[in-house]
Design a protein around this motif. Structure first.
Motif, PDB file in Angstrom:
ATOM      1  N   THR A  28      48.316 -28.058 -21.715  1.00 30.48           N
ATOM      2  CA  THR A  28      49.610 -27.411 -21.935  1.00 30.48           C
ATOM      3  C   THR A  28      49.699 -26.864 -23.359  1.00 30.48           C
ATOM      4  OG1 THR A  28      50.675 -28.851 -20.319  1.00 30.48           O
ATOM      5  CG2 THR A  28      52.104 -27.756 -21.892  1.00 30.48           C
ATOM      6  N   ALA A  29      49.294 -27.668 -24.320  1.00 32.44           N
ATOM      7  CA  ALA A  29      49.329 -27.223 -25.715  1.00 32.44           C
ATOM      8  C   ALA A  29      48.356 -26.077 -25.963  1.00 32.44           C
ATOM      9  CB  ALA A  29      49.012 -28.387 -26.641  1.00 32.44           C
ATOM     10  N   ARG A  30      47.215 -26.129 -25.332  1.00 38.96           N
ATOM     11  CA  ARG A  30      46.156 -25.135 -25.565  1.00 38.96           C
ATOM     12  C   ARG A  30      46.423 -23.811 -24.869  1.00 38.96           C
ATOM     13  NH1 ARG A  30      42.702 -22.264 -27.516  1.00 38.96           N
ATOM     14  NH2 ARG A  30      40.472 -22.404 -27.148  1.00 38.96           N
ATOM     15  N   VAL A  39      51.525 -23.072 -24.213  1.00 39.47           N
ATOM     16  CA  VAL A  39      52.513 -22.970 -25.284  1.00 39.47           C
ATOM     17  C   VAL A  39      52.256 -21.677 -26.049  1.00 39.47           C
ATOM     18  CG1 VAL A  39      53.398 -24.036 -27.387  1.00 39.47           C
ATOM     19  CG2 VAL A  39      52.724 -25.461 -25.446  1.00 39.47           C
ATOM     20  N   ASP A  93      48.516 -32.791 -21.311  1.00 38.00           N
ATOM     21  CA  ASP A  93      49.109 -32.498 -22.619  1.00 38.00           C
ATOM     22  C   ASP A  93      48.227 -31.546 -23.422  1.00 38.00           C
ATOM     23  OD1 ASP A  93      51.205 -34.131 -21.940  1.00 38.00           O
ATOM     24  OD2 ASP A  93      50.574 -35.806 -23.225  1.00 38.00           O
ATOM     25  N   TRP A  94      46.924 -31.803 -23.403  1.00 36.95           N
ATOM     26  CA  TRP A  94      46.002 -30.928 -24.122  1.00 36.95           C
ATOM     27  C   TRP A  94      46.010 -29.517 -23.532  1.00 36.95           C
ATOM     28  CZ3 TRP A  94      41.675 -28.384 -22.197  1.00 36.95           C
ATOM     29  CH2 TRP A  94      40.907 -27.709 -23.145  1.00 36.95           C
TER      30      TRP A  94
END
Length: 129
Positions: A120-122, A125, A117-118
């Motif tokens: 992917t967001a960093r 996205v 999740d980290w």
């Protein structure tokens, strides 16, 4: 292409679990149970149970990432617990080995999801300008 981070997380979870399991087995070096007429035998150190840790990590991350449905979650939980129980019934692990493996697998699955999740967001996205 959307599932590449998920697929990578599954592979990472299993490899991290295997690495930690191997290191802990070498560090603890706990002997396996000894019975007069064993149902099965196994070599190497006992703690933590590798079968239990591996199944908990793999099925745990699959449930967390891909499915999230009650029936599948229950089925995966029953399967992982059955793997752990079989190790004790076969006489190749103590209950604490299985509990340790279960804890390791769940921790690695959860940690890998957080890392995915980290990441992917960093990195994946696109930011709005």
């Amino acid at each position: 292409a959307r599932r590449v981070p998920d697929a990578a997380a599954v592979v990472v979870a299993r490899l991290v679990e295997l690495g930690i399991e191997t290191a802990v087995k070498a560090l603890v070096d706990r002997s396996r149970p000894v019975f007069g007429h064993p149902v099965a035998t196994a070599g190497g150190a006992a703690f933590p149970s590798g079968h239990t840790a591996g199944s908990a990590a793999l099925y745990g991350i699959l449930v967390l990432l891909l499915v999230r449905r009650a029936l599948v979650t229950v089925a995966a939980t029953v399967f992982v617990l059955a793997v752990g129980a079989s190790r004790v019934v076969l006489g190749v692990h103590y209950l604490s080995d299985v509990v340790g493996g279960l804890a390791l697998g769940i921790a690695v699955a959860a940690g890998t999801v957080l890392l995915r999740d980290w990441a992917t967001a960093r990195f994946l996205v696109k930011k709005r300008v």
